[in-house]
Design a protein around this motif. Structure first.
Motif, PDB file in Angstrom:
ATOM      1  N   ASP A  76       0.520  -0.970   0.409  1.00  0.00           N
ATOM      2  CA  ASP A  76       0.093  -0.024   0.043  1.00  0.00           C
ATOM      3  C   ASP A  76       0.740   0.909   0.000  1.00  0.00           C
ATOM      4  OD1 ASP A  76      -1.871   1.596   0.376  1.00  0.00           O
ATOM      5  OD2 ASP A  76      -2.329   1.394   2.120  1.00  0.00           O
ATOM      6  N   LEU A  77       0.952   2.092  -1.410  1.00  0.00           N
ATOM      7  CA  LEU A  77       1.613   3.544  -1.621  1.00  0.00           C
ATOM      8  C   LEU A  77       0.556   4.517  -0.983  1.00  0.00           C
ATOM      9  CD1 LEU A  77       4.243   2.016  -4.351  1.00  0.00           C
ATOM     10  CD2 LEU A  77       4.515   1.982  -1.479  1.00  0.00           C
ATOM     11  N   SER A  78      -0.187   4.245  -0.150  1.00  0.00           N
ATOM     12  CA  SER A  78      -2.083   6.042  -0.215  1.00  0.00           C
ATOM     13  C   SER A  78      -0.972   6.581   0.651  1.00  0.00           C
ATOM     14  CB  SER A  78      -2.701   4.908   0.495  1.00  0.00           C
ATOM     15  OG  SER A  78      -2.700   3.868   1.335  1.00  0.00           O
ATOM     16  N   ASN A 278       9.128   3.282   9.024  1.00  0.00           N
ATOM     17  CA  ASN A 278       8.111   4.408   8.590  1.00  0.00           C
ATOM     18  C   ASN A 278       8.538   4.733   7.448  1.00  0.00           C
ATOM     19  OD1 ASN A 278       9.968   5.845   9.979  1.00  0.00           O
ATOM     20  ND2 ASN A 278       9.033   7.329  10.355  1.00  0.00           N
ATOM     21  N   THR A 279       9.823   4.140   6.590  1.00  0.00           N
ATOM     22  CA  THR A 279      10.334   4.640   5.555  1.00  0.00           C
ATOM     23  C   THR A 279       9.575   3.406   4.408  1.00  0.00           C
ATOM     24  OG1 THR A 279      12.830   5.285   7.022  1.00  0.00           O
ATOM     25  CG2 THR A 279      12.706   4.718   4.096  1.00  0.00           C
ATOM     26  N   TYR A 280       9.429   4.325   3.356  1.00  0.00           N
ATOM     27  CA  TYR A 280       8.850   3.158   2.115  1.00  0.00           C
ATOM     28  C   TYR A 280      10.702   3.654   1.231  1.00  0.00           C
ATOM     29  CZ  TYR A 280       3.855   4.518   3.506  1.00  0.00           C
ATOM     30  OH  TYR A 280       2.871   3.855   3.943  1.00  0.00           O
ATOM     31  N   ASN A 281      10.584   2.061   1.013  1.00  0.00           N
ATOM     32  CA  ASN A 281      12.188   1.951  -0.031  1.00  0.00           C
ATOM     33  C   ASN A 281      11.491   1.527  -1.649  1.00  0.00           C
ATOM     34  OD1 ASN A 281      14.772   1.084  -0.311  1.00  0.00           O
ATOM     35  ND2 ASN A 281      14.931  -0.486   0.058  1.00  0.00           N
ATOM     36  N   LEU A 282      11.921   2.699  -2.043  1.00  0.00           N
ATOM     37  CA  LEU A 282      10.974   2.129  -3.821  1.00  0.00           C
ATOM     38  C   LEU A 282      12.092   2.417  -4.825  1.00  0.00           C
ATOM     39  CD1 LEU A 282       7.684   4.289  -3.142  1.00  0.00           C
ATOM     40  CD2 LEU A 282       8.592   1.534  -2.890  1.00  0.00           C
ATOM     41  N   ASN A 283      13.223   1.526  -5.258  1.00  0.00           N
ATOM     42  CA  ASN A 283      14.776   2.398  -5.637  1.00  0.00           C
ATOM     43  C   ASN A 283      13.843   1.291  -7.097  1.00  0.00           C
ATOM     44  OD1 ASN A 283      15.489   2.786  -3.536  1.00  0.00           O
ATOM     45  ND2 ASN A 283      16.735   1.076  -3.331  1.00  0.00           N
ATOM     46  N   THR A 284      15.412   1.841  -8.010  1.00  0.00           N
ATOM     47  CA  THR A 284      15.151   0.708  -9.453  1.00  0.00           C
ATOM     48  C   THR A 284      16.338   0.986  -9.459  1.00  0.00           C
ATOM     49  OG1 THR A 284      13.554   2.569  -9.972  1.00  0.00           O
ATOM     50  CG2 THR A 284      14.537   1.156 -11.639  1.00  0.00           C
ATOM     51  N   LYS A 285      16.809  -0.324  -9.855  1.00  0.00           N
ATOM     52  CA  LYS A 285      18.360  -0.599  -9.856  1.00  0.00           C
ATOM     53  C   LYS A 285      18.410  -1.636 -11.606  1.00  0.00           C
ATOM     54  CE  LYS A 285      19.804  -0.913  -4.768  1.00  0.00           C
ATOM     55  NZ  LYS A 285      19.943  -1.537  -3.877  1.00  0.00           N
ATOM     56  N   ARG A 286      19.186  -1.338 -11.874  1.00  0.00           N
ATOM     57  CA  ARG A 286      19.852  -2.123 -13.362  1.00  0.00           C
ATOM     58  C   ARG A 286      21.549  -2.119 -13.964  1.00  0.00           C
ATOM     59  NH1 ARG A 286      15.820  -0.037 -16.698  1.00  0.00           N
ATOM     60  NH2 ARG A 286      14.684  -1.592 -15.321  1.00  0.00           N
ATOM     61  N   ALA A 306       7.367  -0.376   3.458  1.00  0.00           N
ATOM     62  CA  ALA A 306       7.039  -1.353   2.055  1.00  0.00           C
ATOM     63  C   ALA A 306       8.602  -1.134   1.378  1.00  0.00           C
ATOM     64  CB  ALA A 306       5.575  -0.264   1.304  1.00  0.00           C
ATOM     65  N   THR A 307       8.409  -1.816   0.956  1.00  0.00           N
ATOM     66  CA  THR A 307       9.557  -1.719   0.393  1.00  0.00           C
ATOM     67  C   THR A 307       9.079  -2.802  -0.496  1.00  0.00           C
ATOM     68  OG1 THR A 307      11.290  -2.158   1.880  1.00  0.00           O
ATOM     69  CG2 THR A 307      12.007  -2.934  -0.583  1.00  0.00           C
ATOM     70  N   GLY A 333       3.407  -4.907  10.433  1.00  0.00           N
ATOM     71  CA  GLY A 333       3.451  -3.705  10.155  1.00  0.00           C
ATOM     72  C   GLY A 333       3.812  -3.863   9.120  1.00  0.00           C
ATOM     73  N   GLN A 334       4.890  -5.193   8.136  1.00  0.00           N
ATOM     74  CA  GLN A 334       5.704  -4.091   7.594  1.00  0.00           C
ATOM     75  C   GLN A 334       5.281  -5.137   5.723  1.00  0.00           C
ATOM     76  OE1 GLN A 334       9.536  -5.142  10.021  1.00  0.00           O
ATOM     77  NE2 GLN A 334      10.100  -3.603   8.435  1.00  0.00           N
ATOM     78  N   ASP A 335       5.506  -4.364   4.341  1.00  0.00           N
ATOM     79  CA  ASP A 335       5.255  -4.956   3.708  1.00  0.00           C
ATOM     80  C   ASP A 335       6.710  -5.167   2.719  1.00  0.00           C
ATOM     81  OD1 ASP A 335       4.362  -6.328   1.262  1.00  0.00           O
ATOM     82  OD2 ASP A 335       2.085  -5.417   1.531  1.00  0.00           O
ATOM     83  N   ILE A 336       6.921  -6.323   2.741  1.00  0.00           N
ATOM     84  CA  ILE A 336       8.298  -6.269   1.845  1.00  0.00           C
ATOM     85  C   ILE A 336       8.411  -6.991   0.846  1.00  0.00           C
ATOM     86  CG2 ILE A 336      10.637  -6.721   1.640  1.00  0.00           C
ATOM     87  CD1 ILE A 336      10.373  -4.757   4.420  1.00  0.00           C
ATOM     88  N   ASP A 337       8.019  -6.799  -0.806  1.00  0.00           N
ATOM     89  CA  ASP A 337       8.241  -7.162  -1.444  1.00  0.00           C
ATOM     90  C   ASP A 337       9.428  -6.590  -2.735  1.00  0.00           C
ATOM     91  OD1 ASP A 337       5.236  -7.742  -2.826  1.00  0.00           O
ATOM     92  OD2 ASP A 337       6.249  -6.833  -4.515  1.00  0.00           O
TER      93      ASP A 337
END
Length: 476
Positions: A76-78, A278-286, A306-307, A333-337
């Motif tokens: 959830d990224l709301s 309480n950190t949202y971790n949303l990276n792009t690696k290639r 959330a990751t 409370g964590q959602d690690i994707d």
């Protein structure tokens, strides 16, 4: 050794990661993201016009893209509201681009990284170290013997000024363009800091280089960019560590990593991330890998609320190979994707993906992966293995592999296992003298051993300790 230094050396892992510092900022942008924000950041950095223009183009792409909301089972990224994020904070140090003498750092910043063990690691086993505090690198150093061989290790802001042609060619062009996804576009607009690594042809850097990224302020975003260029026949191991203390407002981490692996070159990229919950971790690696090149990703992810993290590799040349090893830990409370993406675009390419996940107290882990084998990529092979360990009936673990196979002459294998820690296993270890907590920790340590054995010893010890603290619920 002074008494203060002795205290820092003995500081335990929990205190090292969760402490906070009251620090002065030389400059802090206003909350939100507008063209004025971009101009303010670019002006503060005294950037060339071409980088400013790239930022503005990325901003337009970000504004045109919707938030990702339709992936099955995604976190959830709301709560992620860019208008509530401070996108850029320059710490108050006299030398722009960082210092090369640890003693020149302000006491509050130096104390932060002392507690995290950065100077000690540098003295013991590293070719070079970079340390980023908030939005900018505050310290950068490399052993002279590598500089003499033409190896470059500096912060990205400095590379824009000193190596403009290399940066122009490789920065968010072929590897991770801003159009890749909304958060890549966000990153392209307000990136700051990060590492630039260049290894010339046939040079082997036989000691790792390390960068450490620390968010200290509440309600900020950190958007460091890492660019690694390994020329033909070269070799390098880059290690990254990340952390942030817990505050009441959410923080956002949206870094970008681009790796160019030349013909017959080898790059290993290792990261241990311990963000606050309480950190949202949303990276792009290639990574892009040429003929007979080899890429390795080794990732440990925990701590965040959330990751969404899926390092991807494009195998461009015949005989190129890729190896992904990941561990993810989710508590209450964590959602690690997390997961991996590999594109086999040439014959005789090879990939392996090994994912280990642990969930407890109602936490959720998910492996989300893609393997694509193109038409004509004959004699290629891939093997995917996903193992999940759950502590209780409230926790969940999902596996979402996706394979696109457009060539018949290939070897493809996938294996997934999901299990709980059994009472009989705990009982057996208790009969050998262990209490309940120690028995569980021993089982988990054995479960993640295939990953920790791939890390340098000090990082393997740290990862095991972080997992222990997560199991105890001690990390915030």
């Amino acid at each position: 050794m002074s008494s203060d230094q002795d205290h820092l050396q003995q500081t335990d892992t929990e205190e090292r990661f969760d402490f906070k510092k009251d620090s002065e900022a030389a400059y802090a942008a206003e909350k939100g993201l507008t063209e004025e924000t971009i101009h303010a950041i670019s002006d503060d950095k005294d950037e060339p016009d071409w980088m400013r223009e790239r930022r503005l183009r990325a901003l337009k792409q970000f504004q045109a893209m919707p938030m990702p909301t339709d992936w099955p089972g995604q976190p959830d990224l709301s709560e992620v509201d860019i208008d509530e994020i401070v996108p850029y904070i320059r710490p108050d140090i006299e030398t722009r681009g960082g210092v090369d003498d640890w003693t020149d750092l302000p006491d509050d910043i130096k104390d932060t990284f002392d507690k995290l063990g950065i100077p000690e690691a540098e003295k013991n086993a590293l070719s070079g170290v970079g340390a980023q505090y908030e939005s900018e690198v505050v310290y950068q150093n490399m052993l002279e013997r590598w500089e003499e061989k033409g190896v470059v290790f500096m912060n990205m802001d400095q590379a824009v000024q000193e190596h403009p042609e290399l940066v122009k060619e490789h920065f968010m062009t072929d590897c991770v363009p801003p159009s890749d996804n909304k958060f890549a576009a966000l990153h392209g607009a307000i990136w700051s800091g990060g590492s630039f690594v260049y290894v010339p042809e046939d040079v082997t850097v036989d000691m790792p280089v390390q960068a450490y990224f620390r968010m200290n302020s509440e309600g900020m975003g950190q958007f460091e960019h890492t660019l690694i260029i390994a020329e033909e026949g070269s070799e390098v191991h880059y290690i990254e560590g990340c952390s942030a203390p817990k505050y009441s407002a959410f923080n956002l981490h949206s870094g970008g990593v681009e790796v160019y692996v030349g013909e017959n070159a080898h790059v290993q990229y290792s990261t241990v991330q311990n963000w606050s919950k309480n950190t949202y971790n949303l990276n792009t690696k290639r990574a892009l890998v040429e003929q007979d090149g080899r890429m390795e990703w080794i990732s440990g992810s925990m701590g965040s609320k959330a990751t969404m993290l899926y390092p991807s590799t494009v195998l461009k040349g015949r005989g190129a190979s890729d190896n992904h090893i990941t561990i993810a830990f989710a508590g209450e409370g964590q959602d690690i994707d997390t997961g991996a993406k590999v594109y086999h675009n040439a014959p005789e390419t090879k990939s392996t993906i090994e994912s280990k996940s642990i969930s407890k107290d109602g936490g959720r882990t998910n492996y989300r992966g893609l393997v694509h084998i193109a038409d004509g990529a004959e004699n290629s092979s891939t093997a995917v293995e996903c193992d999940a360990l759950m502590f209780d009936n409230e926790s969940t673990s999902d596996t979402m592999p996706y394979m696109e196979i457009n060539e018949s002459k290939v070897d493809v294998a996938h294996e997934a296992t999901v299990g709980k820690i059994g009472d009989e296993d705990i009982f057996y270890l208790q009969t050998r003298g262990l209490d309940d907590d120690d028995a569980k920790q021993m089982i988990v340590s054995g479960f993640i051993e295939p990953i920790t054995e791939e890390l340098p010893i000090e990082y393997a010890v740290e990862l095991n300790r972080l997992v222990e603290l997560e199991m105890e619920g001690s990390l915030g």
